[in-house]
Design a protein around this motif. Structure first.
Motif, mmCIF file in Angstrom:
data_model
loop_
_atom_site.group_PDB
_atom_site.id
_atom_site.type_symbol
_atom_site.label_atom_id
_atom_site.label_comp_id
_atom_site.label_asym_id
_atom_site.label_seq_id
_atom_site.Cartn_x
_atom_site.Cartn_y
_atom_site.Cartn_z
ATOM 1 N N ARG A 63 4.281 -38.417 46.297
ATOM 2 C CA ARG A 63 4.216 -39.156 47.557
ATOM 3 C C ARG A 63 3.801 -40.599 47.328
ATOM 4 O O ARG A 63 4.376 -41.522 47.895
ATOM 5 C CB ARG A 63 3.222 -38.468 48.500
ATOM 6 N N ARG A 64 2.780 -40.801 46.496
ATOM 7 C CA ARG A 64 2.288 -42.148 46.206
ATOM 8 C C ARG A 64 2.120 -42.308 44.702
ATOM 9 O O ARG A 64 1.797 -41.338 44.004
ATOM 10 C CB ARG A 64 0.950 -42.413 46.908
ATOM 11 N N ALA A 65 2.315 -43.537 44.227
ATOM 12 C CA ALA A 65 2.258 -43.780 42.783
ATOM 13 C C ALA A 65 1.536 -45.082 42.491
ATOM 14 O O ALA A 65 1.673 -46.072 43.231
ATOM 15 C CB ALA A 65 3.667 -43.829 42.196
ATOM 16 N N LEU A 66 0.785 -45.075 41.388
ATOM 17 C CA LEU A 66 0.198 -46.297 40.847
ATOM 18 C C LEU A 66 1.135 -46.827 39.772
ATOM 19 O O LEU A 66 1.439 -46.129 38.804
ATOM 20 C CB LEU A 66 -1.173 -46.020 40.240
ATOM 21 N N LEU A 67 1.577 -48.082 39.924
ATOM 22 C CA LEU A 67 2.502 -48.693 38.981
ATOM 23 C C LEU A 67 1.780 -49.758 38.171
ATOM 24 O O LEU A 67 1.309 -50.758 38.721
ATOM 25 C CB LEU A 67 3.685 -49.315 39.732
ATOM 26 N N THR A 178 -5.020 -42.723 48.295
ATOM 27 C CA THR A 178 -5.461 -41.500 48.980
ATOM 28 C C THR A 178 -5.691 -41.680 50.476
ATOM 29 O O THR A 178 -5.880 -40.689 51.182
ATOM 30 C CB THR A 178 -6.764 -40.971 48.349
ATOM 31 N N GLU A 179 -5.691 -42.921 50.957
ATOM 32 C CA GLU A 179 -5.926 -43.191 52.372
ATOM 33 C C GLU A 179 -4.692 -43.821 53.003
ATOM 34 O O GLU A 179 -3.900 -44.485 52.329
ATOM 35 C CB GLU A 179 -7.100 -44.165 52.554
ATOM 36 N N ASP A 180 -4.565 -43.659 54.319
ATOM 37 C CA ASP A 180 -3.540 -44.379 55.063
ATOM 38 C C ASP A 180 -4.073 -45.772 55.430
ATOM 39 O O ASP A 180 -5.272 -46.028 55.375
ATOM 40 C CB ASP A 180 -3.164 -43.611 56.323
ATOM 41 N N GLY A 181 -3.171 -46.662 55.796
ATOM 42 C CA GLY A 181 -3.582 -47.975 56.291
ATOM 43 C C GLY A 181 -3.519 -49.094 55.273
ATOM 44 O O GLY A 181 -3.876 -50.238 55.595
ATOM 45 N N HIS A 182 -3.063 -48.794 54.059
ATOM 46 C CA HIS A 182 -3.009 -49.844 53.036
ATOM 47 C C HIS A 182 -1.592 -50.333 52.758
ATOM 48 O O HIS A 182 -1.415 -51.280 51.982
ATOM 49 C CB HIS A 182 -3.631 -49.335 51.738
ATOM 50 N N ALA A 183 -0.605 -49.718 53.364
ATOM 51 C CA ALA A 183 0.778 -50.137 53.125
ATOM 52 C C ALA A 183 1.003 -51.540 53.682
ATOM 53 O O ALA A 183 0.485 -51.909 54.734
ATOM 54 C CB ALA A 183 1.740 -49.153 53.777
ATOM 55 N N GLY A 184 1.774 -52.328 52.928
ATOM 56 C CA GLY A 184 2.077 -53.688 53.348
ATOM 57 C C GLY A 184 0.936 -54.668 53.171
ATOM 58 O O GLY A 184 0.960 -55.768 53.722
ATOM 59 N N ARG A 185 -0.044 -54.304 52.356
ATOM 60 C CA ARG A 185 -1.204 -55.168 52.146
ATOM 61 C C ARG A 185 -1.249 -55.655 50.695
ATOM 62 O O ARG A 185 -0.939 -54.908 49.759
ATOM 63 C CB ARG A 185 -2.519 -54.419 52.452
ATOM 64 N N ALA A 186 -1.657 -56.906 50.538
ATOM 65 C CA ALA A 186 -1.877 -57.491 49.210
ATOM 66 C C ALA A 186 -3.357 -57.830 49.108
ATOM 67 O O ALA A 186 -3.881 -58.600 49.911
ATOM 68 C CB ALA A 186 -1.023 -58.737 49.015
ATOM 69 N N TYR A 187 -4.036 -57.252 48.115
ATOM 70 C CA TYR A 187 -5.487 -57.394 47.987
ATOM 71 C C TYR A 187 -5.835 -58.219 46.749
ATOM 72 O O TYR A 187 -5.558 -57.799 45.615
ATOM 73 C CB TYR A 187 -6.140 -56.018 47.853
ATOM 74 N N THR A 188 -6.441 -59.384 46.969
ATOM 75 C CA THR A 188 -6.994 -60.155 45.862
ATOM 76 C C THR A 188 -8.392 -59.629 45.576
ATOM 77 O O THR A 188 -9.221 -59.543 46.489
ATOM 78 C CB THR A 188 -7.050 -61.653 46.198
ATOM 79 N N LEU A 189 -8.658 -59.277 44.318
ATOM 80 C CA LEU A 189 -9.911 -58.612 43.954
ATOM 81 C C LEU A 189 -10.708 -59.492 43.004
ATOM 82 O O LEU A 189 -10.201 -59.900 41.947
ATOM 83 C CB LEU A 189 -9.605 -57.262 43.292
ATOM 84 N N LEU A 260 -13.341 -52.967 51.494
ATOM 85 C CA LEU A 260 -12.644 -51.696 51.301
ATOM 86 C C LEU A 260 -13.532 -50.578 50.793
ATOM 87 O O LEU A 260 -13.260 -49.404 51.050
ATOM 88 C CB LEU A 260 -11.466 -51.887 50.351
ATOM 89 N N THR A 261 -14.583 -50.921 50.061
ATOM 90 C CA THR A 261 -15.439 -49.878 49.489
ATOM 91 C C THR A 261 -16.762 -49.725 50.224
ATOM 92 O O THR A 261 -17.471 -48.732 50.015
ATOM 93 C CB THR A 261 -15.741 -50.174 48.005
#
Length: 291
Positions: A63-67, A178-189, A260-261
């Motif tokens: 369903r979801r993948a880390l690339l 593992t959570e919903d709500g992160h699609a379409g987001r770009a996170y600078t960390l 986020l955390t």
């Protein structure tokens, strides 16, 4: 099902460790022997991005993948995205780099990362982009000279980077996977503060209880050292990136990790304290990869 790629690398390994033990996880790995599998619900598929059969097997039912990709200017992202579309993957969380959002960054590595992001965003698959600054763990490349000479060699040692603990990158990745709500987001960390190589050297010295000295490399010295490990085109990209850092392009601190955390990002002092043994005399050094 969640697929983790890059699971033998700095961030992928930490994501694999941090995923809930009840979560069904699959790993795509060229060298499964290098994996540390933290819980029994991890299935391993041997292969790389260029192995279409292994890639499709790895993506089946995901369903979801880390690339995570690291072959600069290669087509690993395109191969993965094409297979993910064929397999019906819903969302891809891509490890990218903070420089992508800097319009003045035009080196080879940033252009490749930017094109890879664009390929994912335009694919029709839901996406999340993780854009970290420099990994705190990159300082492990100093381990040998610290052990032998009490010395850190660095280019532009007084230029600052809001470097981030890879564990914080992994924690954000796990939430996106593992959570919903992160699609379409770009996170600078980023980490909690901008630090120079001089700052990091001083902090490491205090933690190790021994004086450490910083020796600044000239650009020619840095180029010669980098050419022993990387192709010339990549070396020139790294030197260009260092110049942008010297100009202040990487010093801005963000708040994404906290948002986020729910906690502050780990400091370099935290990271160094947890990894002090790597810099102790008699400990073999390790040079980590960094996207």
């Amino acid at each position: 099902m969640i697929l983790v790629t890059g699971a033998t690398g700095t961030v992928g390994r930490l994501v694999l460790e941090a995923l809930p033990t009840g979560q069904a996880v699959r790993v795509l790995a060229r060298e499964p022997a290098g994996l540390t599998v933290p819980h029994p619900r991890v299935e391993v598929v041997r292969g790389g991005y260029g192995d279409e059969t292994a890639l499709l097997d790895a993506l089946r039912g995901v369903r979801r993948a880390l690339l995570v990709t690291s072959c600069v200017a290669g087509d690993d992202d395109a191969l993965f995205i094409r297979a993910a579309l064929a397999a019906g993957v819903e969302q891809v969380v891509k490890l990218s780099a903070g420089a992508v959002s800097d319009p003045l960054a035009d080196d080879l590595i940033t252009r490749w990362q930017r094109a890879s992001e664009e390929a994912l965003v335009s694919s029709g698959i839901a996406w999340t982009l993780l854009r970290p600054r420099s990994f705190m763990s990159n300082t492990l490349s100093w381990a040998s000279s610290i052990q032998a000479e009490g010395l850190v060699r660095a280019l532009y040692g007084r230029s600052a980077n809001a470097c981030v603990d890879p564990r914080d990158i992994a924690d954000v990745a796990v939430r996106a996977l593992t959570e919903d709500g992160h699609a379409g987001r770009a996170y600078t960390l980023t980490g909690p503060e901008p630090l120079t190589a001089f700052d990091q050297t001083q902090q490491l010295g205090r933690i190790l209880g021994r004086p450490l000295r910083l020796e600044e490399l000239t650009p020619d010295q840095a180029r010669a050292a980098l050419l022993r490990r990387h192709p010339e085109a990549v070396v020139e990209a790294l030197l260009s990136s260092a110049l942008r850092q010297r100009a202040g392009a990487k010093a801005l601190v963000g708040h994404t990790v906290r948002e986020l955390t729910g906690r502050e990002p780990r400091s370099f002092r935290d990271w160094a304290g947890d990894h002090a043994g790597a810099f102790a005399p008699g400990t073999p050094g390790r040079v980590p990869g960094a996207p």
